[in-house]
Design an enzyme around this catalytic site. Sequence first.
Site, mmCIF file in Angstrom:
data_model
loop_
_atom_site.group_PDB
_atom_site.id
_atom_site.type_symbol
_atom_site.label_atom_id
_atom_site.label_comp_id
_atom_site.label_asym_id
_atom_site.label_seq_id
_atom_site.Cartn_x
_atom_site.Cartn_y
_atom_site.Cartn_z
ATOM 1 N N GLU A 47 -0.485 5.445 1.032
ATOM 2 C CA GLU A 47 -0.755 4.884 -0.293
ATOM 3 C C GLU A 47 -1.493 5.868 -1.204
ATOM 4 O OE1 GLU A 47 -0.926 0.132 0.751
ATOM 5 O OE2 GLU A 47 -2.642 1.343 1.310
ATOM 6 N N ASP A 106 7.544 -6.201 1.227
ATOM 7 C CA ASP A 106 8.161 -7.250 2.060
ATOM 8 C C ASP A 106 7.926 -8.604 1.388
ATOM 9 O OD1 ASP A 106 5.308 -6.454 3.423
ATOM 10 O OD2 ASP A 106 5.590 -8.609 3.364
HETATM 11 N N1 ADE Z 1 0.682 -5.748 2.887
HETATM 12 C C1 ADE Z 1 2.015 -5.585 2.727
HETATM 13 N N2 ADE Z 1 2.679 -6.675 3.144
HETATM 14 C C2 ADE Z 1 1.749 -7.551 3.583
HETATM 15 C C3 ADE Z 1 1.809 -8.839 4.162
HETATM 16 N N3 ADE Z 1 2.985 -9.434 4.361
HETATM 17 N N4 ADE Z 1 0.639 -9.439 4.496
HETATM 18 C C4 ADE Z 1 -0.533 -8.819 4.306
HETATM 19 N N5 ADE Z 1 -0.652 -7.604 3.784
HETATM 20 C C5 ADE Z 1 0.486 -6.966 3.413
#
Ligand code: ADE
Length: 232
Positions: free
Chosen positions: A13, A200
């Site tokens: 990041e 996601d």
């Molecule tokens: N960072 C990226 N995706 C995430 C998720 N599904 N839950 C928590 N932190 C995240």
Amino acid sequence: MKKIGIIGAMELEVEALKAKMTIENTVQKASMEFLEGTLNQTEVVIVRSGIGKVNAALCTQILCDLFQVSHIINTGVAGSLKAEINIGDIVASTDALHHDVDARVFGYPLGEVPQMGCLSFAADDHLLNLAVSCCKEVNPDISVYQGRIVSGDQFISDKKVKESLIENFQAFCVEMEGASIAHAAYLNHIPFVIIRAISDKADDSAEMDYPAFEKAAAAHSAALVEHMLPLI
Ligand code: ADE
């Protein structure tokens, strides 16, 4: 004078930003490496905090105490909590809260830290507006959203948990650091914004999608941060 603290939880990041900055000083503190220097003609301190709320809060306090930063930006990835927010899109925070705080037994709403006097921590309007306008320039193919970001010490990869976060908090995305950076910035009276690219959908597909998309998503967020720096 302007000095921007830039926090990413993971190396991917912050690696692109670190590679582009001119490093003047390196400081080790609390097992974190703080890089002081300039990026895009702006004084910055860039740091990888480590994952989760404790690491992120510690890191934010060090940026305030040791480096006297004037602003804080958190860049990184997150899970989407809205059907229309797709992998690769960006969410800039209007506000952030801890989704895993629960003192309802004492009459506080879910998510509110007792005796703080607020449910969520409001981002700085100028930083938020800049993030949105710069995103349209830097990443014209990506949609940018402004909304609430929720954080907890859990990776969300379960449809039912996701649905409860949506119902309880009306949040746009979920991650593991933003609220504690916001919380620490609020206590120190430092303006902040959280900028997260979606890696996601925080549901049963998250375990597969996250490793496939985290790198590209993190790059979107970092490119946006670099672009907005001289305009702060
Ligand atoms: N960072 C990226 N995706 C995430 C998720 N599904 N839950 C928590 N932190 C995240």
